[in-house]
Enzyme design. Structure first.
Site, PDB file in Angstrom:
ATOM      1  N   GLU A 109      -5.278  18.625   6.662  1.00 22.91           N
ATOM      2  CA  GLU A 109      -4.129  17.727   6.534  1.00 22.91           C
ATOM      3  C   GLU A 109      -3.137  18.298   5.512  1.00 22.91           C
ATOM      4  OE1 GLU A 109      -5.748  13.370   7.584  1.00 22.91           O
ATOM      5  OE2 GLU A 109      -6.224  13.944   5.542  1.00 22.91           O
ATOM      6  N   ASP A 133       0.047   9.207   0.806  1.00 22.56           N
ATOM      7  CA  ASP A 133       0.623  10.538   0.549  1.00 22.56           C
ATOM      8  C   ASP A 133       2.085  10.558   0.091  1.00 22.56           C
ATOM      9  OD1 ASP A 133      -1.624  10.766   2.110  1.00 22.56           O
ATOM     10  OD2 ASP A 133      -0.704  12.005   3.640  1.00 22.56           O
ATOM     11  N   TRP A 162       0.829  -1.217   0.000  1.00 19.18           N
ATOM     12  CA  TRP A 162       0.000   0.000   0.000  1.00 19.18           C
ATOM     13  C   TRP A 162       0.853   1.253   0.000  1.00 19.18           C
ATOM     14  CZ3 TRP A 162      -5.113   1.815   0.459  1.00 19.18           C
ATOM     15  CH2 TRP A 162      -5.254   3.109   0.957  1.00 19.18           C
ATOM     16  N   MET A 163       0.420   2.300  -0.725  1.00 18.78           N
ATOM     17  CA  MET A 163       1.001   3.630  -0.518  1.00 18.78           C
ATOM     18  C   MET A 163      -0.068   4.699  -0.540  1.00 18.78           C
ATOM     19  SD  MET A 163       2.626   5.317  -3.853  1.00 18.78           S
ATOM     20  CE  MET A 163       1.864   6.814  -3.243  1.00 18.78           C
ATOM     21  N   PHE A 187       3.844   9.086  10.229  1.00 18.19           N
ATOM     22  CA  PHE A 187       2.894   9.734   9.333  1.00 18.19           C
ATOM     23  C   PHE A 187       3.592  10.780   8.454  1.00 18.19           C
ATOM     24  CE2 PHE A 187      -1.703   9.082  11.084  1.00 18.19           C
ATOM     25  CZ  PHE A 187      -1.537   7.731  10.999  1.00 18.19           C
ATOM     26  N   SER A 188       2.796  11.465   7.652  1.00 21.39           N
ATOM     27  CA  SER A 188       3.333  12.318   6.587  1.00 21.39           C
ATOM     28  C   SER A 188       4.217  13.439   7.115  1.00 21.39           C
ATOM     29  CB  SER A 188       2.192  12.911   5.773  1.00 21.39           C
ATOM     30  OG  SER A 188       1.672  11.910   4.954  1.00 21.39           O
ATOM     31  N   ARG A 193      -0.651  17.025  12.696  1.00 25.06           N
ATOM     32  CA  ARG A 193       0.233  16.209  11.844  1.00 25.06           C
ATOM     33  C   ARG A 193       0.619  16.878  10.528  1.00 25.06           C
ATOM     34  NH1 ARG A 193      -4.727  13.443  12.119  1.00 25.06           N
ATOM     35  NH2 ARG A 193      -5.967  13.627  10.224  1.00 25.06           N
ATOM     36  N   GLN A 231       3.947   7.583   2.119  1.00 23.73           N
ATOM     37  CA  GLN A 231       3.308   6.763   3.137  1.00 23.73           C
ATOM     38  C   GLN A 231       3.156   5.356   2.575  1.00 23.73           C
ATOM     39  OE1 GLN A 231       1.580   8.117   6.511  1.00 23.73           O
ATOM     40  NE2 GLN A 231       3.670   8.657   5.978  1.00 23.73           N
TER      41      GLN A 231
HETATM   42  C1  FRU Z   1      -3.504  12.222   4.515  1.00 20.24           C
HETATM   43  C2  FRU Z   1      -3.155  11.523   5.826  1.00 20.24           C
HETATM   44  C3  FRU Z   1      -2.229  12.384   6.653  1.00 20.24           C
HETATM   45  C4  FRU Z   1      -1.523  11.374   7.510  1.00 20.24           C
HETATM   46  C5  FRU Z   1      -1.387  10.203   6.575  1.00 20.24           C
HETATM   47  C6  FRU Z   1      -1.482   8.872   7.237  1.00 20.24           C
HETATM   48  O1  FRU Z   1      -3.904  11.361   3.508  1.00 20.24           O
HETATM   49  O2  FRU Z   1      -4.324  11.182   6.513  1.00 20.24           O
HETATM   50  O3  FRU Z   1      -2.888  13.388   7.395  1.00 20.24           O
HETATM   51  O4  FRU Z   1      -0.296  11.847   7.972  1.00 20.24           O
HETATM   52  O5  FRU Z   1      -2.406  10.322   5.607  1.00 20.24           O
HETATM   53  O6  FRU Z   1      -1.149   7.837   6.377  1.00 20.24           O
END
Ligand code: FRU
Length: 496
Positions: free
Chosen positions: A224, A46, A43-44, A105-106, A169, A62
């Site tokens: 986000e 952001d 899976w990928m 996370f991102s 985040r 991600q």
């Molecule tokens: C956006 C998000 C970010 C978070 C990440 C988690 O798509 O929800 O806010 O850091 O994806 O995978």
């Protein structure tokens, strides 16, 4: 597969994740894209840490290496000399420290005096039933641009300012006049916010206040993936707000990515707009980089939360969009132009025009790695609508339609008959113009449409059969003149 690694070191977790994605890599898997950046398998979501560093482009993302669904987030890593040809590098970050137990996370990347440094959010689930989380900001450094070490100082920001909601985040960091700045997504009383921090050394951060926020309108409860930069003589804030409600044809995706244009005065962003950046079904969590040529280049996640993803049956999910150069137009809008390097993908170019299309004109019968460059001269035409049908099955059972309605001044991408997958159409208004230029990129399960040099962009995933490769141009209620029309067959950047 279990991804919990008990007492393993970060190095061991990263090695295990890298081995797993490599072992599961299958470039022949159904729907897999051929000229977009994706994880080798799994899976990928952001794009993270986009940076031009030591003469090369790095893109992190991600990534869940142990399955085709979202899971404890790692950072995958790709590298490129030209933003077109990508090579996979080992997984860069794995979760599991006391401060990022449930996910890295991102976040973003910077060049700290020659050290490639990642800034990311540590995600910690405190109570899964009650949805209680803790999010903090961390850094990781690399000497070789491949292996990353989490800093002893982590978390470098322990928690959000008092009185804020728990979502905190997606730090984006840049340097200005010798000072590091960070924007980070946040929420207060269910209104999305972007907070501004500054630092002299990336380890000690001072909160500077709210850069921008939802002022009580339909602008979402959590912003986000913020990104903030100067473009032309204005400042631009990009954000991916959660919770924007549909308004007619607007905001129809589960979440949206928007841009705001304005001025930056004393740490405050005074903005005049809140506009979708891309009008397709699958564009989210965009991030930008500034490259060696001074271009501001954006890459988004080419999927959407909660949308069915038929590729998951085949062991993978998620892709990046093509890189797009952001340009501020005379009207103060943002255009996304396909970067000029995309012509490197062209393998065989066939001019088909000029054409005078009355009903339907076939332009392609085979191939699903294709760019169509087409110009429509409206002044010379009397059609009431025209467009392109592509990824068409020979028996008529599948097609995706891009249709310009000249009476309503709209363009619609309709994927309701595109094959497997979620269907639905997206419609957006377009300016009256003497000509309409279209660049349409098809890469097996993706469509990216750039209209009039990126003034309007529509990005969507489709899941047609491998044999659905027909393409035609059509006119309704009259004829349409096409001074030029060229089909480029594109090459794969991945070896099979
Ligand atoms: C956006 C998000 C970010 C978070 C990440 C988690 O798509 O929800 O806010 O850091 O994806 O995978």
């Amino acid at each position: 597969m279990n991804q919990v690694h008990g007492n393993k070191s970060h190095r061991e977790r990263v090695t295990q994740a890298t081995k797993t994605v490599q072992a599961n890599q299958n470039e022949r898997a159904a729907y897999r894209l051929r000229y977009h950046l994706m994880a080798p398998s799994g899976w990928m979501n952001d794009p993270n840490g986009l940076i031009y560093f030591n003469g090369q482009y790095h893109a992190f993302y991600q990534h869940y290496p142990y399955g085709e669904t979202w899971g404890p987030m790692h950072w995958g890593h790709g590298i490129s000399d030209d933003l077109i040809h990508w090579h996979h590098l080992p997984v860069a970050l794995a979760p599991g420290e006391a401060y990022d137990r449930d996910g890295c996370f991102s976040g973003s990347a910077v060049d700290d005096q020659g050290t490639l440094t990642l800034i990311y959010t540590g995600h910690n689930v405190i109570d899964p039933e009650k949805d209680v989380i803790v999010q903090n900001q961390n850094i990781a450094r690399s000497r070789d641009g491949i292996h990353f070490y989490k800093a002893n100082a982590n978390p470098v920001i322990h928690q959000q300012p008092a009185g804020m909601g728990q979502d905190f985040r997606d730090p984006k960091v840049w340097r200005e006049n010798g000072v590091w700045f960070m924007v980070v997504g946040a929420t207060k009383h269910d209104q999305g916010q972007v907070l501004l921090y500054e630092s002299a050394n990336l380890e000690e951060w001072t909160y500077r206040g709210v850069l921008a926020q939802n002022d009580g309108g339909n602008e979402g409860y959590m912003w986000e993936c913020p990104d903030f930069f100067k473009l032309g003589d204005k400042y631009v804030l990009l954000a991916s707000p959660q919770g924007v409600e549909p308004e007619g044809d607007r905001y129809l995706n589960h979440h949206q990515t928007v841009y705001m244009v304005g001025d930056y005065v004393n740490g405050q962003f005074i903005r005049s707009s809140f506009t979708e950046l891309d009008y397709g079904h699958d564009f989210y969590a965009v991030q930008t980089l500034l490259d060696g040529k001074g271009r501001r280049i954006a890459i988004g996640w080419m999927d959407m939360w909660e949308s069915p993803k038929p590729s998951q049956k085949h062991g993978w999910a998620g892709a990046m969009t093509l890189p797009r150069e952001l340009v501020l137009t005379e009207e103060g809008k943002i255009a996304m132009k396909p970067i000029e390097e995309l012509t490197l993908l062209r393998q065989q170019s066939t001019p088909i025009g000029p054409l005078h299309v009355k009903h339907v004109h076939p332009i392609l019968s085979s191939g699903n790695l294709v760019e169509l460059e087409a110009q429509f001269a409206l002044v010379d035409s009397d059609a009431s609508a025209f467009g392109i049908r592509f990824c068409c099955a020979a028996d008529g059972s599948e097609e995706t339609v891009l249709r310009f309605d000249l009476l309503k001044h709209t363009v619609t991408l309709d994927r309701s008959r595109s094959g497997e997958g979620p269907g639905g159409a997206r419609t957006v208004s377009i300016k009256s113009a003497a000509t309409i230029d279209v660049r349409l990129f098809i890469d097996r399960s993706s469509v990216e449409v750039f209209i009039n040099d990126g003034e309007t962009v529509i990005t969507s995933r489709i899941y047609p059969q491998e044999t659905s490769t027909g393409m035609t141009v059509f006119a309704e209620g009259g004829s349409i003149v096409m001074p030029t029309c060229t089909v480029h067959k594109l090459k794969s950047i991945w070896s099979e």
